[in-house]
Design a protein around this motif. Structure first.
Motif: not given
Length: 306
Positions: A83, A86-87, A143, A145, A271-272
């Protein structure tokens, strides 16, 4: 096997969740372990354990390598949570990609002849929905990541193929354990412990994961270091069994005698996250490693320490 009796091991990120378990296993088998972190403030090793803090630069890595006759290097450092990137996708570049390139280049320049193990992730499989994910499948990350982990794998293979480094890529599937105070098992446990009347899972109906207790994940890594010489190989580390998120929640509910409602939506998945990530573990099994924990025993033992 020529590396069997070598004793000195470097663990980058050895103060983290999986790294600390690996360090304990290696030390319990008589290995001399050097733990390195770029930040010691949140390490989860025992307070008596020493952690060397260095900048993850070529200069720092070369100085460390020159001073010690390491037989193996484990690279577990990087962005600890999908996460975060993701940001802000630059998090992966700064915490994962750049440090990996620096350590690989340093090992190459210093003519390192030991084993190198890179901890990758199930996230590289992304949107694949195959029942058992094989190392041979073409990755499809969804993602930042996962993209970053796949990029790191590419550099590992490049340095293995071009410079002969003995690099192994370990694709770790979903891991849980007492020291991980986030993700599915901990989040559901906290909500049930606090008597939330309704538990809403961050998953959609049918979503499943290949869950492994951290001792099994770290044990497999230590086992491979003792028994296998990699040349750019990719190896899945997982249980080979898919467990639905709902089943995990029910195991926790049974342990806590939770009587509220457990809800998973039609489209509650982040979503990831993929739909169902389960490892094809035929390669790991062929090398002789077997797991200790089944899912129920592992989760309930974990909960008992919370």
């Amino acid at each position: 096997m020529q590396w069997k009796n070598k004793e000195s091991i470097l663990v980058l990120g050895g103060s983290g969740f999986i790294g600390s378990e690996l360090v304990n296993i290696l030390r319990s088998s008589g290995k001399r372990v050097t733990v390195v972190s770029r930040d010691c403030r949140e390490h989860v090793l025992r307070k008596s354990d020493s952690v060397i803090k260095i900048a993850y630069t070529e200069e720092s890595f070369k100085g460390l390598i020159r001073k010690s006759n390491f037989s193996a290097v484990f690279i577990l450092s990087g962005n600890p949570h999908p996460m975060y990137s993701a940001e802000n996708p630059m998090v992966d570049i700064e915490l994962s990609v750049s440090p990996l390139i620096n350590i690989l280049k340093s090992l190459k320049d210093e003519n390192f002849d030991g084993l190198i193990w890179y901890a990758s992730s199930v996230a590289i499989y992304g949107s694949l929905t195959n029942p058992f994910l094989s190392e041979n499948y073409i990755p499809a990350p969804i993602s930042p990541y996962g993209i970053a982990k796949l990029t790191c794998e590419g550099y590992c293979k490049y340095y293995a193929e071009q410079f002969g480094l003995k690099v192994g890529i370990l694709r770790l599937f979903s891991t849980y354990g007492p020291l991980l105070r986030r993700q599915v098992v901990f989040d559901v446990f906290e909500k049930m412990k606090n008597k939330s009347p309704i538990i809403e899972l961050l998953s959609s109906k049918g979503d499943a994961r290949d869950f492994s207790h951290v001792h099994d994940i770290a044990g497999a890594m230590a086992f491979l270091n003792d028994t296998f010489v990699p040349t750019g190989d990719v190896i899945n580390i997982g249980s080979g069994k898919a467990t639905s998120i709902l089943t995990v929640a029910k195991i926790i509910a049974d342990y806590l005698d939770y009587r509220g409602d457990i809800v998973e939506g039609d489209n509650s998945r982040r979503t990831i996250d993929g739909v169902a990530w389960c490892a094809n573990t035929s390669k790991l099994k062929s090398l002789g490693y077997t797991y200790i924990y089944d899912i129920e025993t592992g989760i309930k033992e974990t909960l008992s320490q919370w």
